[in-house]
Design an enzyme around this catalytic site. Structure first.
Site, short mmCIF file in Angstrom:
data_model
loop_
_atom_site.label_atom_id
_atom_site.label_comp_id
_atom_site.label_asym_id
_atom_site.label_seq_id
_atom_site.Cartn_x
_atom_site.Cartn_y
_atom_site.Cartn_z
N THR A 1 0.82 -1.21 0.00
CA THR A 1 0.00 0.00 0.00
C THR A 1 0.85 1.26 0.00
O THR A 1 0.48 2.27 -0.58
CB THR A 1 -0.94 0.00 1.22
OG1 THR A 1 -1.75 -1.18 1.19
CG2 THR A 1 -1.83 1.23 1.26
N TYR B 1 6.53 -11.46 5.30
CA TYR B 1 5.42 -10.88 4.54
C TYR B 1 5.07 -11.82 3.40
O TYR B 1 5.79 -11.87 2.39
CB TYR B 1 5.83 -9.48 4.06
CG TYR B 1 4.79 -8.71 3.27
CD1 TYR B 1 3.47 -9.15 3.14
CD2 TYR B 1 5.13 -7.51 2.66
CE1 TYR B 1 2.53 -8.43 2.43
CE2 TYR B 1 4.19 -6.77 1.95
CZ TYR B 1 2.91 -7.24 1.84
OH TYR B 1 1.98 -6.52 1.11
N LYS C 1 2.80 -11.67 8.24
CA LYS C 1 1.75 -10.89 7.59
C LYS C 1 1.24 -11.78 6.47
O LYS C 1 1.89 -11.92 5.43
CB LYS C 1 2.28 -9.57 7.06
CG LYS C 1 1.22 -8.72 6.35
CD LYS C 1 1.84 -7.47 5.75
CE LYS C 1 0.81 -6.53 5.17
NZ LYS C 1 0.07 -7.06 4.01
N GLY D 1 -4.02 -10.40 6.00
CA GLY D 1 -3.86 -9.27 5.10
C GLY D 1 -4.87 -9.17 3.98
O GLY D 1 -4.65 -8.40 3.04
N GLU E 1 -11.23 -8.12 3.30
CA GLU E 1 -12.62 -8.56 3.11
C GLU E 1 -12.89 -9.96 3.64
O GLU E 1 -14.04 -10.40 3.70
CB GLU E 1 -13.01 -8.47 1.64
CG GLU E 1 -12.18 -9.31 0.70
CD GLU E 1 -10.97 -8.57 0.15
OE1 GLU E 1 -10.58 -8.87 -1.00
OE2 GLU E 1 -10.41 -7.70 0.85
N VAL F 1 -3.27 -6.77 9.07
CA VAL F 1 -2.59 -5.64 8.44
C VAL F 1 -3.30 -5.37 7.13
O VAL F 1 -3.46 -6.26 6.31
CB VAL F 1 -1.11 -5.98 8.13
CG1 VAL F 1 -0.42 -4.76 7.52
CG2 VAL F 1 -0.38 -6.43 9.38
#
Length: 308
Positions: free
Chosen positions: A51, A142, A172, A198, A201, A215
């Protein structure tokens, strides 16, 4: 900041504010921190990730952003996690050393995605080389295979990782494979690792199989509502928790159909918070006026269970 406090709950994947000419806009970070804490009730951040356009920034820009978030977050944020992954191992090591030097609460590393690791040992060896440069800083892997193309399951990765990387603290987990996540939680309960989901939704499903928190980009502007979902889940009031998740999903389903990515996230954050996030960096193009108008109208039309 209480860097050794357990990382749980919501972590905002921070946006990198930019000026109209594409330079990072450091002065607005202070306002950004206050907004997250006071308006969204979010006190943890993940800086320079997807992001935040981290892989589109120079090493110097990433350092400047990390410093500003740590500085402005002092005594306000609980955790500032700095993503230090890069395509170049020396650059990733440099960023890890820098994060340690400025007092970051943790570091995260994405798998390289040009020359990709295809086996667990290759990936762990790289992660070990990076994290050894920040030997006292908690480390989070990640995992985002949709972008990296690295399909090594986290369940496999975690086997024996603590022996090779003592600072390993959690993941993450930005993937829709809830079976993989569930096996990670199930097989590692004794180690008290932190599994941060992560895919915004699908957060409620991840919580059900044991995720400690999340996150995500939506927590920049829907953090308050998502925290209410977490509270409902903890009670447990699953009917109420589902209402929050369904409404978040309704908004995301709407904007995804319009075309939703980092550029559009910056636009949404700008009109919700009033903080100018600016354009994305090329090759991404800014959100259209049509997208902004439709997204704002949709978000304004949603009535949350608390009446706001």
């Amino acid at each position: 900041m209480t860097s050794r406090k357990k990382l749980q709950g919501l972590v905002a994947a921070t946006i990198t504010p930019m000026t109209p000419d594409g330079q990072i806009n450091l002065p607005v970070i202070r306002q950004y921190v206050d907004y997250l804490v006071n308006k969204q009730t979010v006190k943890n951040v993940f800086v320079n990730g997807t992001t935040g356009e981290g892989l589109s920034l120079s090493i110097q820009e990433r350092k400047q952003l990390a410093e500003e978030w740590v500085c402005q977050g002092k005594d306000k944020l609980d955790h500032v996690i700095i993503h230090v992954g890069a395509l170049s191992l020396p650059e990733s090591q440099e960023l890890a050393r820098h994060a340690a030097a400025i007092g970051a609460g943790g570091i995260a590393v994405i798998a390289p995605f040009f020359f990709k690791p295809t086996k667990k040992d290759e990936l762990v060896s790289l992660l070990q080389k990076v994290t050894s440069e920040a030997p006292d800083v908690p480390f989070y892997y990640y995992h985002i295979p949709s972008l990296t193309g690295v399909k090594i399951r986290v369940e496999e990765l975690l086997e024996g990782i603590k022996e090779r990387i003592p600072t390993f603290q959690g993941v993450k987990f930005s993937d829709t494979d809830l079976l993989d996540l569930a096996q990670c939680v199930h097989k590692n309960e004794a180690q008290q690792l932190e599994f941060l989901y992560g895919v915004d939704e699908q957060l409620l499903g991840a919580l059900a199989v044991g995720a400690n928190g999340a996150v995500g980009s939506t927590y920049n502007y829907l953090g308050r509502q998502t925290n209410l979902m977490l509270e409902a889940f903890a009670k447990p009031d699953l009917a109420l928790a589902r209402k929050y998740q369904f409404l978040t999903g309704e908004f995301l389903n709407f904007v995804i159909k319009l075309g939703f990515g980092v550029a559009q996230t910056k636009a949404v954050m700008t009109f919700v918070s009033g903080i100018p996030m600016g354009p994305p960096r090329l090759p991404l193009l800014g959100a259209s006026e049509e997208f902004i108008a439709k997204a704002k109208a949709k978000l304004d039309s949603i009535v949350w269970p608390d009446g706001n």
